[in-house]
Design a protein around this motif. Structure first.
Motif, PDB file in Angstrom:
ATOM      1  N   ALA A   1       0.848  -1.196   0.000  1.00 38.53           N
ATOM      2  CA  ALA A   1       0.000   0.000   0.000  1.00 38.53           C
ATOM      3  C   ALA A   1       0.878   1.238   0.000  1.00 38.53           C
ATOM      4  O   ALA A   1       1.814   1.339   0.810  1.00 38.53           O
ATOM      5  CB  ALA A   1      -0.919   0.014   1.216  1.00 38.53           C
ATOM      6  N   PRO A   2       0.627   2.199  -0.897  1.00 36.62           N
ATOM      7  CA  PRO A   2       1.355   3.463  -0.843  1.00 36.62           C
ATOM      8  C   PRO A   2       0.940   4.251   0.385  1.00 36.62           C
ATOM      9  O   PRO A   2      -0.201   4.180   0.836  1.00 36.62           O
ATOM     10  CB  PRO A   2       0.935   4.172  -2.134  1.00 36.62           C
ATOM     11  N   ILE A   3       1.870   5.000   0.952  1.00 39.64           N
ATOM     12  CA  ILE A   3       1.580   5.799   2.143  1.00 39.64           C
ATOM     13  C   ILE A   3       0.920   7.114   1.717  1.00 39.64           C
ATOM     14  O   ILE A   3       1.416   7.802   0.825  1.00 39.64           O
ATOM     15  CB  ILE A   3       2.867   6.057   2.928  1.00 39.64           C
ATOM     16  N   PRO A   4      -0.223   7.462   2.324  1.00 36.34           N
ATOM     17  CA  PRO A   4      -0.917   8.714   1.964  1.00 36.34           C
ATOM     18  C   PRO A   4      -0.040   9.933   2.223  1.00 36.34           C
ATOM     19  O   PRO A   4       0.724   9.989   3.179  1.00 36.34           O
ATOM     20  CB  PRO A   4      -2.148   8.705   2.869  1.00 36.34           C
ATOM     21  N   CYS A   5      -0.206  10.917   1.385  1.00 33.89           N
ATOM     22  CA  CYS A   5       0.647  12.104   1.457  1.00 33.89           C
ATOM     23  C   CYS A   5       0.448  12.895   2.745  1.00 33.89           C
ATOM     24  O   CYS A   5       1.390  13.458   3.275  1.00 33.89           O
ATOM     25  CB  CYS A   5       0.370  12.997   0.251  1.00 33.89           C
ATOM     26  N   GLY A   6      -0.782  12.938   3.267  1.00 36.71           N
ATOM     27  CA  GLY A   6      -1.036  13.752   4.450  1.00 36.71           C
ATOM     28  C   GLY A   6      -0.781  13.059   5.763  1.00 36.71           C
ATOM     29  O   GLY A   6      -1.015  13.639   6.831  1.00 36.71           O
TER      30      GLY A   6
ATOM     31  N   ASN B   1      -5.172   5.205 -10.450  1.00 36.56           N
ATOM     32  CA  ASN B   1      -6.577   5.519 -10.729  1.00 36.56           C
ATOM     33  C   ASN B   1      -6.978   6.928 -10.298  1.00 36.56           C
ATOM     34  O   ASN B   1      -8.140   7.319 -10.406  1.00 36.56           O
ATOM     35  CB  ASN B   1      -7.507   4.485 -10.083  1.00 36.56           C
ATOM     36  N   GLY B   2      -5.994   7.685  -9.808  1.00 43.03           N
ATOM     37  CA  GLY B   2      -6.234   9.076  -9.475  1.00 43.03           C
ATOM     38  C   GLY B   2      -7.099   9.311  -8.258  1.00 43.03           C
ATOM     39  O   GLY B   2      -7.671  10.392  -8.095  1.00 43.03           O
ATOM     40  N   THR B   3      -7.176   8.323  -7.351  1.00 41.05           N
ATOM     41  CA  THR B   3      -8.056   8.461  -6.192  1.00 41.05           C
ATOM     42  C   THR B   3      -7.316   8.800  -4.911  1.00 41.05           C
ATOM     43  O   THR B   3      -7.950   9.134  -3.921  1.00 41.05           O
ATOM     44  CB  THR B   3      -8.843   7.152  -5.969  1.00 41.05           C
ATOM     45  N   GLN B   4      -6.001   8.700  -4.903  1.00 39.18           N
ATOM     46  CA  GLN B   4      -5.264   8.937  -3.658  1.00 39.18           C
ATOM     47  C   GLN B   4      -3.956   9.665  -3.932  1.00 39.18           C
ATOM     48  O   GLN B   4      -3.268   9.388  -4.918  1.00 39.18           O
ATOM     49  CB  GLN B   4      -4.966   7.613  -2.939  1.00 39.18           C
TER      50      GLN B   4
ATOM     51  N   VAL C   1       7.841   6.202  -4.593  1.00 42.89           N
ATOM     52  CA  VAL C   1       6.705   6.291  -3.682  1.00 42.89           C
ATOM     53  C   VAL C   1       7.070   5.665  -2.348  1.00 42.89           C
ATOM     54  O   VAL C   1       7.521   4.515  -2.290  1.00 42.89           O
ATOM     55  CB  VAL C   1       5.463   5.591  -4.282  1.00 42.89           C
ATOM     56  N   TYR C   2       6.890   6.431  -1.274  1.00 41.42           N
ATOM     57  CA  TYR C   2       7.098   5.873   0.066  1.00 41.42           C
ATOM     58  C   TYR C   2       5.917   4.958   0.353  1.00 41.42           C
ATOM     59  O   TYR C   2       4.751   5.355   0.206  1.00 41.42           O
ATOM     60  CB  TYR C   2       7.193   6.994   1.093  1.00 41.42           C
ATOM     61  N   SER C   3       6.221   3.704   0.755  1.00 47.05           N
ATOM     62  CA  SER C   3       5.200   2.661   0.744  1.00 47.05           C
ATOM     63  C   SER C   3       5.207   1.828   2.011  1.00 47.05           C
ATOM     64  O   SER C   3       6.138   1.896   2.824  1.00 47.05           O
ATOM     65  CB  SER C   3       5.417   1.744  -0.473  1.00 47.05           C
TER      66      SER C   3
END
Length: 472
Positions: free
Chosen positions: A184-189, A210-213, A231-233
């Motif tokens: 899972a990619p880590i969310p930016c916020g 998919n441009g959702t996160q 990508v930090y994951s």
């Protein structure tokens, strides 16, 4: 007929030679006779990974550790330094960049009285790193061969899809996060992503496929020229059978530039929050240890967690270097050669030594280095020196089946004295594996040659560095 003066000089020189050999031969505790064949690189793996283990009272995970150029490595690297001079150059480049990184936050790029002035980059040179471990990443686990580095924090691997122009070629298949059920990619916020920004490792945000996160980007630039970003994951990391870290944060690299190291990525063992020891502190207490084998054809280990009984270790206090949060610092107080303590004022050691498994050669301030070099050369006077523009101490052992090498011991704060392995903890390719770091009081480095055969225990709870002799 020879003159009396000539005969007198000849007798003095020959007598001095005999006294050197006699001292070496009679004092078994101070000198070691070694075969010159031990200096030659072996093409066959000499130790089974199943036979090299740390103490049996350890509760944590244990991973075999190998030299990346040696025959035991899964995919031996092809970029071995061609000479001692090249290894020394790489070691100095790495030392300079570690110093630059530490001073970066203080608004300067000039290091200690102007000795080095270079651009301040994050990370350290990966060209000097020599030891690798194989771990499993993802579910199902995919083997990844990673460079081990106590001078870095953020771990990363090259990820698919990544073509030959964006990533350097590696012998193993690229890690494909699309084939893992736990990736899972880590969310930016998130707080985890924000910690990258505070440590100058962040690289903004990007949208997923998919441009959702919004995904957390990372970027590291190393002293040797390598740049990695992606990508930090979050992923499952398998350390050993039954030892799985469920939420391990790492960099999934999609853009590489610079050095071609043939390995799959890097494992950060520094002291900042992104490192493996800190991330797994709830499981293993933040402590870890490793033992580097005496030769490249041997096997050592990396172990997470401290043994329940540390009676076999000698500990010296350990601190962060200049509060950079990554590097580990200890204080040297003395050096002995051939059983004799060198007369060195303790104040010249005030800068301390950065303990760095990624640095090949140890760096000492000018006075300790000069004293060590002089005493070592005197003890090795029977063997011819190879001329060097850098005034290195390298020997020509051609024609010798055995050589007599003096023991070298380092003493640290608390009276902890560590005997270096002979010859592999003292000599590298027939050269004394020490160099000068700078003026007295300047920060030095404890390199990986001097660590060979020692179990080096980084005790997070006790704040000390432990040494255990003959561990691998």
């Amino acid at each position: 007929m020879a003159s009396p003066l000539f005969l007198c000089i000849l007798l003095v020189v020959f007598g001095s030679y005999l006294s050197t050999i006699s001292a070496a031969g009679n004092d078994k505790e101070s000198f070691v006779v070694v075969s010159t064949s031990s200096f030659q690189t072996q093409d066959v793996c000499s130790t089974s990974t199943s036979t090299v283990m740390p103490r049996p009272d350890r509760a944590g995970a244990v991973v075999p550790l190998l030299h990346r150029h040696g025959p035991c490595a899964k995919s031996p690297s092809t970029d071995k330094p061609s000479s001692f001079a090249e290894a020394l150059h790489r070691s100095r480049v790495r030392a300079d960049y570690i110093m630059s990184r530490a001073l970066r936050g203080r608004g300067t790029t000039t290091i200690m009285e102007g000795k080095v002035s270079i651009p301040a980059h994050l990370g350290t040179s990966v060209d000097s790193q020599e030891y690798v471990v194989t771990l499993g990443l993802g579910t199902p686990a995919v083997e990844q061969v990673l460079l081990m580095d106590t001078g870095s924090d953020l771990s990363w691997v090259q990820c698919a899809p990544c073509n030959s122009t964006d990533c350097y070629p590696q012998k193993d298949p690229l890690f494909d996060p699309r084939k893992s059920s736990t990736y899972a990619p880590i969310p930016c916020g998130s707080d985890v992503c924000k910690s990258l920004q505070s440590n100058h490792l962040g690289n903004g945000c990007s949208m997923n496929d998919n441009g959702t996160q919004s995904q957390c980007g990372y970027r590291v630039q190393y002293g040797g020229g390598l740049k990695t970003r992606g990508v930090y994951s979050n992923e499952a990391l398998t350390l050993a059978p039954g030892e799985v870290v469920k939420d391990f944060h790492f960099g999934c690299a999609y853009k590489q530039r610079g050095a071609d190291d043939k390995t799959d990525g890097l494992l950060g063992l520094g002291g900042a929050p992104q490192s493996l020891p800190v991330q797994t502190s709830a499981l293993y207490g933040g402590s870890f240890s490793y033992c580097l084998p005496p030769v490249s054809s041997g096997t050592g280990f990396l172990a997470l967690g401290a043994p329940s009984n540390t009676s076999g270790f000698s500990f010296t206090p350990m601190t962060d270097f200049m509060d950079d949060g990554t590097s580990y610092l200890v204080k040297l107080t003395g050096i002995s050669v051939g059983g004799k303590q060198l007369r060195i004022p303790r104040k010249v050691f005030e800068g301390g030594l950065i303990v760095d498994c990624g640095n090949i050669i140890s760096h000492l301030p000018s006075t300790p280095y000069a004293k060590l070099r002089s005493a070592f050369r005197a003890a090795m006077a029977a063997y011819p020196l190879i001329p060097s523009d850098d005034d290195d101490t390298c020997y020509n052992f051609t024609g010798y089946s055995d050589v007599t090498v003096p023991k070298v011991a380092l003493t640290f704060t608390g009276g902890v004295t560590v005997d270096l392995d002979v010859p592999n903890g003292v000599l590298l390719d027939g050269c004394l594996a020490f160099t000068e770091s700078g003026s007295d009081g300047y920060v030095g480095f404890l390199g990986n040659v001097q660590m060979r055969t020692l179990e080096m225990l980084y005790d997070a709870r006790g704040g000390g560095l432990g040494f255990r002799a003959g561990a691998c």
